[in-house]
Enzyme design. Structure first.
Site, PDB file in Angstrom:
ATOM      1  N   CYS A  67       0.840  -1.042  -0.059  1.00 27.90           N
ATOM      2  CA  CYS A  67       0.082   0.003   0.096  1.00 27.90           C
ATOM      3  C   CYS A  67       1.049   1.397  -0.148  1.00 27.90           C
ATOM      4  CB  CYS A  67      -1.021   0.029   1.161  1.00 27.90           C
ATOM      5  SG  CYS A  67      -1.955  -1.327   1.072  1.00 27.90           S
TER       6      CYS A  67
ATOM      7  N   HIS B 107      -3.754   6.935   2.300  1.00 28.95           N
ATOM      8  CA  HIS B 107      -4.233   5.464   1.727  1.00 28.95           C
ATOM      9  C   HIS B 107      -5.397   5.371   2.155  1.00 28.95           C
ATOM     10  CE1 HIS B 107      -4.345   1.553   0.467  1.00 28.95           C
ATOM     11  NE2 HIS B 107      -4.018   0.823   1.618  1.00 28.95           N
TER      12      HIS B 107
ATOM     13  N   ASN C 238     -10.329  -0.721  -0.897  1.00 29.34           N
ATOM     14  CA  ASN C 238      -8.810  -0.694  -0.669  1.00 29.34           C
ATOM     15  C   ASN C 238      -8.152  -1.204  -2.242  1.00 29.34           C
ATOM     16  OD1 ASN C 238      -6.194  -0.901  -0.325  1.00 29.34           O
ATOM     17  ND2 ASN C 238      -6.313  -1.901   1.696  1.00 29.34           N
TER      18      ASN C 238
END
Ligand code: ACO
Length: 331
Positions: A115, A256, A286
């Site tokens: 990520c 994020h 996500n």
């Protein structure tokens, strides 16, 4: 830092057409729209069509980015693809994308930062621009998370989606725009809390690894949650502090997008106002390396980002990896 700065001169995104809602998932595993929204803020996610892969999404995001600039694929010097879901182990997805785009003079590579991959790749690409050796660098954060998520595991299958976001990095002499600082971190002791155990040299694919569902994401959600809030907060405060800034100065904070509660807890610790935070997890879930460039693209497209705005990008993910980038928006 050199006089020549790198800046984001164009941005684009691509997400697959297919939408999968929480209600759709509730037909496959024991979950509900209410649980998913309350615990994660996610409403739906995009999922690739059969046969659609990382290089398809990456190429489309780059094409969208280039269409928003005056630059052609033939002019690109370097393609960097942060991802944990490449088309295959090798050749790199960057090579496959170079061919799809007809970016004849570009070289490229994939980068594994989970990520945080997009921020790691931005920092890497910016160095090539700032040294003067490269003029046009493309970074495309792309992940096809549905290719490594266990569709029978309700604790993970609801969290992720597929997507891509691309930026073009170019040099500028304008001191009012561009990258100001990068702060990047890793701590491998966190690896066990979020990983995909098989498919590499440690546990090559076998009937046993498949039977044991080792080719899927495994995570300790509570531990990841706790470290995410702690490190996102720390790395944002630290990059602001060392540049003589405070959270109040930010036009936009782009975290994020892993969980709305992670974002809200972090924002509360930073004492940010709601209008300072980019949030789109409700629509995409996500997408790992893609969440930050997709959020940036949407913020720019809907007029929330203006030239000269002070922005922090912040990430946390598997590794553990985490980091922040301070920049002044340049388009
Ligand atoms: N639907 C219904 N119930 C569920 C679901 C679901 N989809 N998933 C888990 N549950 C259940 C659990 O089984 C558990 O039940 P039990 O109490 O009977 O055992 C209960 O809900 C609570 O489970 P927790 O894991 O404690 O729930 P929590 O509130 O921590 O939320 C979540 C879980 C959403 C995964 C949260 O921990 C989280 O978001 N963590 C961060 C994960 C993350 O963002 N990872 C990626 C970040 S890094 C990166 O992007 C690579």
């Amino acid at each position: 830092m050199q006089n020549t700065r790198a800046y984001i001169s164009a941005i684009g995104m691509y997400v697959p057409e297919k939408r999968v809602t929480n209600d759709d998932l509730a037909e496959l595993v024991n979950t509900s729209d209410e649980w998913i929204r309350e615990r994660t803020g996610i409403g739906e996610r995009r999922v690739v069509a059969d046969g659609e892969c990382n290089s398809d999404l990456s190429a489309k995001a780059i094409e969208n980015c280039l269409a928003n600039s005056g630059v052609s694929a033939e002019e690109i010097d370097l393609i960097i693809i942060p991802t944990v879901t490449p088309d295959m182990a090798f050749p790199s997805t960057a090579c496959l994308v170079q061919e799809k785009l007809g970016a004849k003079k570009a070289w490229g590579f994939d980068l594994s930062g989970a990520c945080s991959g997009f921020l790691f790749a931005l920092a890497t690409g910016a160095q090539f621009v700032q040294t003067g050796t490269h003029k046009k660098v493309v970074v495309v954060g792309t992940d096809v998370m549905t290719s490594i998520i266990d569709p029978q595991d309700r604790a993970t299958c609801v969290l992720f989606g597929d997507g891509a976001g691309a930026v073009l990095l170019e040099p500028t002499e304008d001191e009012g725009i561009g990258f100001l600082d990068f702060l990047l971190r890793a701590d491998g002791s966190g690896g066990k809390y979020l990983h995909m155990p098989a498919g590499g040299s440690k546990n090559p694919a076998s009937h046993e690894t498949v039977d044991k569902r080792m080719h899927y994401v495994h995570q300790d959600g509570r531990t990841v949650f706790k470290f995410a809030v702690k490190y996102l907060t720390e790395v944002t405060l630290e990059i602001l502090r060392r540049n003589g800034r405070v959270p109040e100065d930010l036009s936009l904070f782009v975290p994020h997008q892993a969980n709305l509660r992670i974002i809200k807890s972090t924002a509360a610790r930073l004492k940010l106002r709601e209008d300072q935070i980019a949030v789109n997890i409700e629509r995409y879930a996500n997408t790992t390396a893609a969440t930050i460039p997709i959020s940036l693209f949407e913020s720019y497209s809907n007029g929330r980002l203006k030239k000269g705005d002070l922005v922090v990008l912040a990430s946390f993910g598997a590794g553990f990896t985490w980091g922040s980038v301070l920049l002044r928006w340049g388009i």
